[in-house]
Design a protein around this motif. Sequence first.
Motif, PDB file in Angstrom:
ATOM      1  N   ASP A  79       0.831  -1.202   0.000  1.00 56.28           N
ATOM      2  CA  ASP A  79       0.000   0.000   0.000  1.00 56.28           C
ATOM      3  C   ASP A  79       0.868   1.254   0.000  1.00 56.28           C
ATOM      4  OD1 ASP A  79      -2.400  -1.304  -0.094  1.00 56.28           O
ATOM      5  OD2 ASP A  79      -2.855  -1.093   2.043  1.00 56.28           O
ATOM      6  N   LYS A 103     -18.632   6.986  -0.224  1.00 52.81           N
ATOM      7  CA  LYS A 103     -19.647   6.008  -0.584  1.00 52.81           C
ATOM      8  C   LYS A 103     -20.975   6.737  -0.657  1.00 52.81           C
ATOM      9  CE  LYS A 103     -21.407   3.228   2.508  1.00 52.81           C
ATOM     10  NZ  LYS A 103     -22.870   3.388   2.288  1.00 52.81           N
ATOM     11  N   SER A 132     -16.868   5.190  -4.101  1.00 56.56           N
ATOM     12  CA  SER A 132     -16.376   3.875  -3.707  1.00 56.56           C
ATOM     13  C   SER A 132     -17.518   2.958  -3.320  1.00 56.56           C
ATOM     14  CB  SER A 132     -15.407   4.009  -2.528  1.00 56.56           C
ATOM     15  OG  SER A 132     -16.117   4.358  -1.357  1.00 56.56           O
ATOM     16  N   GLY A 133     -17.181   1.693  -3.148  1.00 58.02           N
ATOM     17  CA  GLY A 133     -18.117   0.729  -2.605  1.00 58.02           C
ATOM     18  C   GLY A 133     -17.989   0.673  -1.092  1.00 58.02           C
ATOM     19  N   TRP A 134     -18.753  -0.232  -0.473  1.00 56.65           N
ATOM     20  CA  TRP A 134     -18.716  -0.352   0.972  1.00 56.65           C
ATOM     21  C   TRP A 134     -17.301  -0.703   1.453  1.00 56.65           C
ATOM     22  CZ3 TRP A 134     -17.095  -4.511   3.806  1.00 56.65           C
ATOM     23  CH2 TRP A 134     -17.228  -4.370   5.197  1.00 56.65           C
ATOM     24  N   GLU A 136     -14.407   0.615   1.243  1.00 56.60           N
ATOM     25  CA  GLU A 136     -13.227   0.817   0.412  1.00 56.60           C
ATOM     26  C   GLU A 136     -12.486   2.111   0.727  1.00 56.60           C
ATOM     27  OE1 GLU A 136     -14.581   0.697  -3.599  1.00 56.60           O
ATOM     28  OE2 GLU A 136     -14.782  -1.476  -3.653  1.00 56.60           O
ATOM     29  N   GLN A 137     -13.134   3.049   1.413  1.00 57.40           N
ATOM     30  CA  GLN A 137     -12.531   4.370   1.563  1.00 57.40           C
ATOM     31  C   GLN A 137     -11.210   4.325   2.322  1.00 57.40           C
ATOM     32  OE1 GLN A 137     -15.718   3.415   2.352  1.00 57.40           O
ATOM     33  NE2 GLN A 137     -17.010   5.221   2.536  1.00 57.40           N
ATOM     34  N   ALA A 139      -9.076   1.860   2.588  1.00 55.80           N
ATOM     35  CA  ALA A 139      -8.048   1.257   1.742  1.00 55.80           C
ATOM     36  C   ALA A 139      -7.577   2.232   0.672  1.00 55.80           C
ATOM     37  CB  ALA A 139      -8.585  -0.015   1.090  1.00 55.80           C
ATOM     38  N   MET A 140      -8.477   3.058   0.170  1.00 60.45           N
ATOM     39  CA  MET A 140      -8.115   4.039  -0.843  1.00 60.45           C
ATOM     40  C   MET A 140      -7.193   5.112  -0.275  1.00 60.45           C
ATOM     41  SD  MET A 140     -11.847   4.263  -2.692  1.00 60.45           S
ATOM     42  CE  MET A 140     -11.431   5.270  -4.105  1.00 60.45           C
ATOM     43  N   ARG A 145      -4.921   6.027  -3.588  1.00 57.35           N
ATOM     44  CA  ARG A 145      -5.939   6.344  -4.580  1.00 57.35           C
ATOM     45  C   ARG A 145      -6.712   7.592  -4.198  1.00 57.35           C
ATOM     46  NH1 ARG A 145      -9.300   1.012  -4.825  1.00 57.35           N
ATOM     47  NH2 ARG A 145      -8.336   0.741  -2.765  1.00 57.35           N
ATOM     48  N   HIS A 226     -23.130  -6.863   0.584  1.00 55.87           N
ATOM     49  CA  HIS A 226     -21.964  -6.115   0.116  1.00 55.87           C
ATOM     50  C   HIS A 226     -22.256  -4.649  -0.168  1.00 55.87           C
ATOM     51  CE1 HIS A 226     -20.976 -10.362  -0.728  1.00 55.87           C
ATOM     52  NE2 HIS A 226     -19.735  -9.994  -0.519  1.00 55.87           N
ATOM     53  N   ASP A 227     -23.504  -4.257  -0.179  1.00 57.75           N
ATOM     54  CA  ASP A 227     -23.829  -2.851  -0.405  1.00 57.75           C
ATOM     55  C   ASP A 227     -25.217  -2.563   0.165  1.00 57.75           C
ATOM     56  OD1 ASP A 227     -25.761  -3.687  -2.353  1.00 57.75           O
ATOM     57  OD2 ASP A 227     -24.213  -3.701  -3.892  1.00 57.75           O
TER      58      ASP A 227
END
Length: 305
Positions: A79, A103, A132-134, A136-137, A139-140, A145, A226-227
């Motif tokens: 990362d 999200k 983003s998806g659930w 993910e923020q 990690a971004m 990212r 997942h969402d």
Amino acid sequence: MPVEADLEPAELRRFIAVAEERSFRRAAERLGIAQPPLSRCIAQLEDKLRTRLLNRTTRQVSLTPAGVVLLEQARQVLDATAAAARRTARAGLPRAHLVVALKPGNGGRLLRRLVEHHKRSGSQVRIEVLVSGWGEQAAMLADGRADVAFLRGPITTPGIDAEPLFIEPRCVALAATHPLAGRRVLRREDLARDPVPVWPAASAELAAYRAAVDRSDDAPRGPVVHDASQLLEAVALGQGVAFVPASSATLYARHDVKYVRMAGIAASTLYVAWPDRCRSKEVARFVRLAVEVASSLEGNAEELA
């Protein structure tokens, strides 16, 4: 005796694939390589570190305690490498560039206000929004990212600083046919037997918060989702109940789902977050502006969500 070993990114990527897949065959397919060289690579990595990383049987692969540590550290290293490349590339652009991740339902209206404010102020900073998806923020932020993100607490990912923007109560989403859907207020014990849909890869702390319980195993488990659309579909089908921000009643209104006010459970907090080692003036200015605008709209969660 101390071990001094230079670990190559390719080695770490291959180890991560095996550790996550729990299978050399699946990891090799994921990496697009043959299985024998992958096995040799892991064996060489273990020799280099002078410790066993994986327990292997004919049926499964599992991590040793040393393997658990390497998996966590390897993810952080890759990362950080990706983040260095992405942020360096952005820093080299002729115009200052800020990437914001969010999200849907987590600060979109507030972000639009901030973008408009930047335009009116004549700021030369270009704001790019990544939807983003659930989950993910965070990690971004870690892999570069995104420079800034809007995310709901509790924040359990290390390496992130955050400022709260607003707090709103949570309600419960129930199937319209649920026996308690007509109640005006509910307490957690009223729903003790109702399963709660499960989000994958959530920490125990986050899972407990989402289920509005002290421990994640205190609530019956519902289906994996997942969402938000999957979550509400599971609720509408009577497969569970969900504890969501009060603004969801407007943002995700459905005829087959009822939202009922909850008493006695933790509220929902929206944060603006950034990497804790970030020293960017543009990020600092964006965070200050986000806090100021959110404060001016305090008490109006629907204008902030």
